[in-house]
Scaffold this active site. Structure first.
Site, mmCIF file in Angstrom:
data_model
loop_
_atom_site.group_PDB
_atom_site.id
_atom_site.type_symbol
_atom_site.label_atom_id
_atom_site.label_comp_id
_atom_site.label_asym_id
_atom_site.label_seq_id
_atom_site.Cartn_x
_atom_site.Cartn_y
_atom_site.Cartn_z
ATOM 1 N N TYR A 4 40.173 -7.181 -81.005
ATOM 2 C CA TYR A 4 40.889 -6.621 -79.924
ATOM 3 C C TYR A 4 40.134 -6.989 -78.587
ATOM 4 O O TYR A 4 40.670 -7.356 -77.596
ATOM 5 C CB TYR A 4 40.976 -5.083 -80.029
ATOM 6 C CG TYR A 4 41.939 -4.843 -81.305
ATOM 7 C CD1 TYR A 4 43.022 -4.706 -81.230
ATOM 8 C CD2 TYR A 4 41.418 -4.413 -82.503
ATOM 9 C CE1 TYR A 4 44.040 -4.559 -82.461
ATOM 10 C CE2 TYR A 4 41.830 -3.832 -83.754
ATOM 11 C CZ TYR A 4 43.484 -4.161 -83.504
ATOM 12 O OH TYR A 4 44.100 -3.593 -84.783
ATOM 13 N N ARG A 18 40.908 -1.375 -76.051
ATOM 14 C CA ARG A 18 41.674 -0.042 -76.392
ATOM 15 C C ARG A 18 43.234 -0.287 -76.060
ATOM 16 O O ARG A 18 44.248 -0.195 -76.931
ATOM 17 C CB ARG A 18 41.453 1.304 -75.808
ATOM 18 C CG ARG A 18 39.996 1.732 -76.651
ATOM 19 C CD ARG A 18 39.782 3.136 -76.229
ATOM 20 N NE ARG A 18 38.629 3.493 -76.667
ATOM 21 C CZ ARG A 18 38.011 4.650 -76.702
ATOM 22 N NH1 ARG A 18 38.729 5.799 -76.211
ATOM 23 N NH2 ARG A 18 36.920 4.890 -77.527
ATOM 24 N N CYS A 34 50.581 -10.043 -84.796
ATOM 25 C CA CYS A 34 49.661 -9.128 -84.431
ATOM 26 C C CYS A 34 48.661 -8.688 -85.705
ATOM 27 O O CYS A 34 47.610 -8.122 -85.450
ATOM 28 C CB CYS A 34 50.524 -7.639 -84.294
ATOM 29 S SG CYS A 34 51.586 -7.848 -82.895
#
Length: 67
Positions: A4, A18, A34
């Site tokens: 991420y 986040r 994803c």
């Protein structure tokens, strides 16, 4: 595979990991991989609450998933 944080850095916002996680959670476009985005340290992350599905998708692509 990318974390991420990697995706946030590529987007020019290295501290926005986040936000990337939130975006990946709501991603429903099957053209966007994803499931290939993982948490720091190699953890799979949530994948919208279905970690088993994420693990299965990665394994189906030949990626070794431990644990």
């Amino acid at each position: 595979m990318a974390t991420y944080g990697d995706i946030a850095t590529l987007a020019g916002q290295p501290r926005a990991w986040r936000a990337v996680g939130s975006a990946m959670t709501t991603c429903t476009d099957l053209q966007v991989p994803c499931h290939r985005v993982i948490a720091a340290g190699g953890l799979l992350g949530g994948y919208g609450g279905d970690v088993a599905l994420k693990r299965a998708l990665l394994r189906a692509e030949g990626i070794v998933v431990v644990g």
